[in-house]
Design an enzyme around this catalytic site. Sequence first.
Site, PDB file in Angstrom:
ATOM      1  N   SER A 179       3.247  -4.801  -4.909  1.00 32.69           N
ATOM      2  CA  SER A 179       2.318  -5.237  -5.956  1.00 32.69           C
ATOM      3  C   SER A 179       2.064  -4.081  -6.910  1.00 32.69           C
ATOM      4  O   SER A 179       1.780  -2.964  -6.469  1.00 32.69           O
ATOM      5  CB  SER A 179       1.008  -5.707  -5.327  1.00 32.69           C
ATOM      6  OG  SER A 179       0.116  -6.176  -6.306  1.00 32.69           O
ATOM      7  N   GLN A 212       0.804  -1.224   0.000  1.00 30.44           N
ATOM      8  CA  GLN A 212       0.000   0.000   0.000  1.00 30.44           C
ATOM      9  C   GLN A 212       0.835   1.272   0.000  1.00 30.44           C
ATOM     10  O   GLN A 212       0.370   2.318  -0.447  1.00 30.44           O
ATOM     11  CB  GLN A 212      -0.950  -0.003   1.198  1.00 30.44           C
ATOM     12  CG  GLN A 212      -2.132  -0.931   1.046  1.00 30.44           C
ATOM     13  CD  GLN A 212      -3.046  -0.570  -0.110  1.00 30.44           C
ATOM     14  OE1 GLN A 212      -3.073   0.573  -0.571  1.00 30.44           O
ATOM     15  NE2 GLN A 212      -3.805  -1.544  -0.595  1.00 30.44           N
ATOM     16  N   CYS A 229      -9.836  -7.694  -0.287  1.00 29.82           N
ATOM     17  CA  CYS A 229      -9.683  -9.136  -0.107  1.00 29.82           C
ATOM     18  C   CYS A 229     -10.794  -9.709   0.760  1.00 29.82           C
ATOM     19  O   CYS A 229     -10.996 -10.917   0.810  1.00 29.82           O
ATOM     20  CB  CYS A 229      -8.324  -9.443   0.519  1.00 29.82           C
ATOM     21  SG  CYS A 229      -6.947  -8.840  -0.472  1.00 29.82           S
TER      22      CYS A 229
END
Length: 389
Positions: free
Chosen positions: A202, A182, A329
């Site tokens: 990511s 994040q 998620c």
Amino acid sequence: MTQGRAYLDHNATSPVRPEVAAAVARALALPGNPSSVHQEGRAARAALEAAREAVAQLAGTAPDRVVFTSGGTEAANAVLSGALRRAGLPAPSKLLIGATEHPCVSAGHRFAPDCVETIPVDASGRIDLGALGARLDTLRDAVVLVSVHAANNETGVVQPLSEIVALARGHGRALVHSDAVQAMGKIPVDFDGLGLDALTLSGHKFAAPKGVGALALAEGVGLEAPFLRGGGQERRLRGGTENLPGLAGMGAAAELAATRLASEAQRLGLLRDELEAGVLARAPDAVVFGRGAPRLPNTLSFAVPGLDAATALIALDLAGVAVSSGSACASGKVARSPVLAAMGVSPALSAGALRVSLGWNTVESDGPRFLDAFERVISSLYKRRGEAA
């Protein structure tokens, strides 16, 4: 993005930038395999290494420290597999994780249950450094792996990584991993400067395509065995032909994020603060999570007593506003947020938690659109309260 909608869920995924899509298209036109030695292979390899250099620059490390993966979850699973080693030390026998970690850490490791301990956080969501230091003191004879994320995906709270690394170095036999998924592209991340042993990221969180990520390993730190067996790709740690189009897109996204980091942080921080003020003006009893702690400039997480998150999300969506009730998620699951539970938030309040997260395509008109829709939701809630009274 749908015409006329306000997309305010960048912590779930940030839409691909046009420049990134163009980089993906260019990579798709390359016919070669990066492992081939002919001209076409060399061109593919050059594109792959250019992406590695851009990602390394964004992460604050050297390109040869970066290993590409399919995303943050695979990267974290690999680091927390038990195979992480620092030269001269045996395998870690204990794993200490923060109480607000993402499931890719809390459920993605491969340590035995009796070898894993959770370090508490304070009411703002920051790691309890006293508790971490005390536990490290009792584990002087053990090799310990500490895993604490750089910033929380639900609240945006930023962790004191420098202090955490200092405690680990004082222990002498502790390694530190940080899930920086994040934080990457939103605030500066300096892997080498922080002295971390491992970091994971990511691409789709900073406007790259989904399905690409990376891990970084410090000098003298490595994985004892490949985490994906096959060929000799990615320093012989992850076999298989690399996803060149996706990684080229991640490289382009990393380069854009690095050049615009300060200006975007300032722009989004101002917009976030305006949203926060607007929420509190319309709902004075709203609770902003992590408000007293350092937070990502793009993230606002809050709840209004008595407001049901699922009902609010539907109303906001119908009004053309996309936000989240927390981690993507956990989408579709009716369950208390473990993050808010660890912060001591009551189940009743956490049931109404909403997360607004801004990004590169957020414009000034998105804020008023959200606040107008939110005001209608709150008016309905307050009307029901009045009728009940």
